[in-house]
Design a protein around this motif. Structure first.
Motif, PDB file in Angstrom:
ATOM      1  N   ILE A   1      11.976 -13.352  15.937  1.00 19.30           N
ATOM      2  CA  ILE A   1      12.555 -14.618  15.497  1.00 19.30           C
ATOM      3  C   ILE A   1      13.076 -14.449  14.078  1.00 19.30           C
ATOM      4  N   GLU A   2      14.284 -14.938  13.849  1.00 16.21           N
ATOM      5  CA  GLU A   2      14.843 -14.980  12.491  1.00 16.21           C
ATOM      6  C   GLU A   2      15.288 -16.403  12.214  1.00 16.21           C
ATOM      7  N   ALA A   3      14.944 -16.897  11.038  1.00 15.78           N
ATOM      8  CA  ALA A   3      15.263 -18.281  10.681  1.00 15.78           C
ATOM      9  C   ALA A   3      16.162 -18.337   9.460  1.00 15.78           C
ATOM     10  N   ASP A   4      17.012 -19.372   9.418  1.00 18.58           N
ATOM     11  CA  ASP A   4      17.745 -19.716   8.207  1.00 18.58           C
ATOM     12  C   ASP A   4      16.891 -20.750   7.476  1.00 18.58           C
ATOM     13  N   VAL A   5      16.496 -20.421   6.247  1.00 20.74           N
ATOM     14  CA  VAL A   5      15.540 -21.249   5.514  1.00 20.74           C
ATOM     15  C   VAL A   5      16.128 -21.678   4.177  1.00 20.74           C
ATOM     16  N   ALA A   6      16.024 -22.974   3.889  1.00 13.44           N
ATOM     17  CA  ALA A   6      16.438 -23.516   2.595  1.00 13.44           C
ATOM     18  C   ALA A   6      15.208 -23.763   1.730  1.00 13.44           C
ATOM     19  N   GLY A   7      15.428 -23.838   0.424  1.00 15.00           N
ATOM     20  CA  GLY A   7      14.335 -24.184  -0.477  1.00 15.00           C
ATOM     21  C   GLY A   7      13.548 -23.007  -1.003  1.00 15.00           C
ATOM     22  N   LEU A   8      14.029 -21.794  -0.782  1.00 16.98           N
ATOM     23  CA  LEU A   8      13.344 -20.614  -1.302  1.00 16.98           C
ATOM     24  C   LEU A   8      13.878 -20.213  -2.671  1.00 16.98           C
ATOM     25  N   ASP A   9      14.962 -20.874  -3.108  1.00 20.40           N
ATOM     26  CA  ASP A   9      15.553 -20.608  -4.420  1.00 20.40           C
ATOM     27  C   ASP A   9      15.559 -21.894  -5.229  1.00 20.40           C
ATOM     28  N   ASP A  10      15.879 -21.770  -6.494  1.00 17.91           N
ATOM     29  CA  ASP A  10      15.982 -22.961  -7.342  1.00 17.91           C
ATOM     30  C   ASP A  10      17.060 -23.907  -6.825  1.00 17.91           C
ATOM     31  N   ASP A  11      18.130 -23.333  -6.290  1.00 19.63           N
ATOM     32  CA  ASP A  11      19.202 -24.143  -5.710  1.00 19.63           C
ATOM     33  C   ASP A  11      18.858 -24.429  -4.243  1.00 19.63           C
TER      34      ASP A  11
ATOM     35  N   ARG B   1      20.486 -25.596  -1.956  1.00 23.28           N
ATOM     36  CA  ARG B   1      21.593 -25.390  -1.005  1.00 23.28           C
ATOM     37  C   ARG B   1      21.649 -23.966  -0.495  1.00 23.28           C
ATOM     38  N   VAL B   2      20.961 -23.069  -1.167  1.00 23.78           N
ATOM     39  CA  VAL B   2      20.980 -21.659  -0.769  1.00 23.78           C
ATOM     40  C   VAL B   2      20.137 -21.460   0.485  1.00 23.78           C
ATOM     41  N   ILE B   3      20.735 -20.815   1.479  1.00 27.33           N
ATOM     42  CA  ILE B   3      20.046 -20.522   2.735  1.00 27.33           C
ATOM     43  C   ILE B   3      19.751 -19.031   2.789  1.00 27.33           C
ATOM     44  N   ARG B   4      18.504 -18.707   3.072  1.00 28.45           N
ATOM     45  CA  ARG B   4      18.121 -17.300   3.179  1.00 28.45           C
ATOM     46  C   ARG B   4      17.511 -17.015   4.545  1.00 28.45           C
ATOM     47  N   PRO B   5      17.778 -15.808   5.098  1.00 27.16           N
ATOM     48  CA  PRO B   5      17.158 -15.453   6.373  1.00 27.16           C
ATOM     49  C   PRO B   5      15.702 -15.039   6.178  1.00 27.16           C
ATOM     50  N   VAL B   6      14.853 -15.464   7.102  1.00 26.52           N
ATOM     51  CA  VAL B   6      13.447 -15.059   7.121  1.00 26.52           C
ATOM     52  C   VAL B   6      13.172 -14.533   8.520  1.00 26.52           C
ATOM     53  N   ARG B   7      12.689 -13.294   8.611  1.00 26.49           N
ATOM     54  CA  ARG B   7      12.503 -12.673   9.925  1.00 26.49           C
ATOM     55  C   ARG B   7      11.022 -12.499  10.250  1.00 26.49           C
ATOM     56  N   GLY B   8      10.687 -12.772  11.524  1.00 23.05           N
ATOM     57  CA  GLY B   8       9.329 -12.575  12.017  1.00 23.05           C
ATOM     58  C   GLY B   8       8.636 -13.900  12.277  1.00 23.05           C
ATOM     59  N   GLN B   9       7.904 -13.983  13.385  1.00 28.59           N
ATOM     60  CA  GLN B   9       7.265 -15.244  13.756  1.00 28.59           C
ATOM     61  C   GLN B   9       6.285 -15.715  12.690  1.00 28.59           C
ATOM     62  N   VAL B  10       5.464 -14.819  12.181  1.00 28.68           N
ATOM     63  CA  VAL B  10       4.476 -15.212  11.179  1.00 28.68           C
ATOM     64  C   VAL B  10       5.170 -15.697   9.913  1.00 28.68           C
ATOM     65  N   ALA B  11       6.211 -14.989   9.481  1.00 23.95           N
ATOM     66  CA  ALA B  11       6.942 -15.382   8.273  1.00 23.95           C
ATOM     67  C   ALA B  11       7.607 -16.744   8.448  1.00 23.95           C
ATOM     68  N   VAL B  12       8.168 -16.998   9.623  1.00 25.42           N
ATOM     69  CA  VAL B  12       8.820 -18.282   9.884  1.00 25.42           C
ATOM     70  C   VAL B  12       7.783 -19.408   9.938  1.00 25.42           C
ATOM     71  N   ALA B  13       6.657 -19.145  10.586  1.00 25.87           N
ATOM     72  CA  ALA B  13       5.623 -20.167  10.741  1.00 25.87           C
ATOM     73  C   ALA B  13       4.982 -20.557   9.415  1.00 25.87           C
TER      74      ALA B  13
END
Length: 320
Positions: free
Chosen positions: A128-138, A140-152
């Motif tokens: 599983i790979e997710a597009d995740v917001a809120g990992l940066d100060d901005d 609006r920035v979307i970053r990919p997060v890969r792996g079920q545990v990482a996404v959960a």
């Protein structure tokens, strides 16, 4: 259809409904703990969610209960076996001996006197790979997060998930089971890692839309820390539509106490209409020893609700 503890509760509820047959269609994207170690070392489908489904379906007699307990037992200590579930190792060993995972699952089902069959949603391990917001100060920035545990467990907000490889082939037996079913449930469970992954396999969605079964989504009792933190019930439903626009569902089963106000219910019902579904409110929560409601589905209440929905859909009364 699902995975983990949510599917476990649904399978226990299914058993209480005493159907002619039960089939569990299980997610195969786990990459953590014992399952993650075995998939990396042996290249097999992660067995953990499959093991839990087998334990839920084990016979109620003394032999079946012993096997269910054995499947779920985890080794302690600090050595190579630490953290491994016996059932995971049994499935892995039988896969090596019998040549494929499904033969291994069916053999374990024989040992446990299973009330049903357990099938992977896909015959290959998935990521599983997710597009995740809120990992940066901005934000609006979307970053990919890969792996079920990482996404959960992400501290960010999940916007969308996808499978790697994309558009994998559905397990043929799972497709056949869905098409032949009388009642299909999806959820509850970890929304992005146990529920939505089924809808990212085209063959599964096609089977859901082709089946004559009553199709019921069992909504979570609350948002989960990590992947759905801050999500409303309405947003959970919108996520289903976003990831599978062609999907059509008949009913969405919601705990009555989860959505207390008329305004919230109207929003939820509009979201459900996008899937062609109607909302049904029932008392579904477990009570602890002090009579306090907790965030866990009560299998007996869930069984009664699902049986009632099925009878109503088939034109029968509550006493049929």
């Amino acid at each position: 259809m699902g995975g983990g503890h949510g599917l476990y509760q649904t399978l226990v509820a299914a058993r209480l409904s005493a159907p002619e047959s039960i089939t569990a269609v299980v997610t195969v994207a786990d990459d953590g703990g014992s399952s993650g170690r075995l998939r990396r070392e042996l290249g097999i489908i992660p067995p953990g969610d499959l093991r839990m489904a087998l334990a839920a379906l084990a016979s109620d007699d003394e032999e079946g209960s012993l096997w269910a307990q054995t499947l779920q037992h985890r080794f302690g200590g600090t050595g190579a076996l630490a953290g491994h579930a016996v059932g995971n190792l049994l499935i892995a060993g039988l896969t090596g001996i019998l040549g494929n995972e499904q033969a291994a699952l069916d053999k374990v089902a024989e040992l446990t006197g299973s009330h049903g069959r357990v099938l992977p949603m896909c015959n290959q391990p998935l990521e599983i790979e997710a597009d995740v917001a809120g990992l940066d100060d901005d934000p609006r920035v979307i970053r990919p997060v890969r792996g079920q545990v990482a996404v959960a467990t992400t501290p960010g907000t999940v916007r969308r998930v996808r499978l790697i490889p994309e558009r994998p082939e559905a397990c043929g037996a799972a497709v056949q089971a869905i098409e032949a079913a009388d009642l299909v449930t999806l959820g509850p469970g970890s929304w992005f890692s146990s529920v939505i992954p089924h809808l990212l396999i085209p063959g599964i969605v096609d089977a859901l839309n082709a089946t004559g079964a009553l199709k019921v989504v069992v909504l979570n009792l609350s948002a989960e820390p990590g992947e759905t933190h801050g999500f409303s019930s309405e947003r959970h439903i919108h996520m289903l539509s976003q990831h599978a626009p062609a999907l059509r569902i008949d009913r969405i089963l919601v705990d009555a106490d989860t959505i207390p106000t008329a305004a919230e219910r109207s929003y939820l019902e509009r979201a459900a209409a996008g899937l062609g579904a109607t909302i049904v409110y029932e008392d579904l929560r477990t009570e602890d020893g002090n009579g306090q409601r907790i965030n866990k589905h009560d299998p007996s209440k869930l069984a009664a609700a699902l049986t009632g929905l099925y009878r109503e859909a088939r034109g029968g009364g509550a006493s049929d």
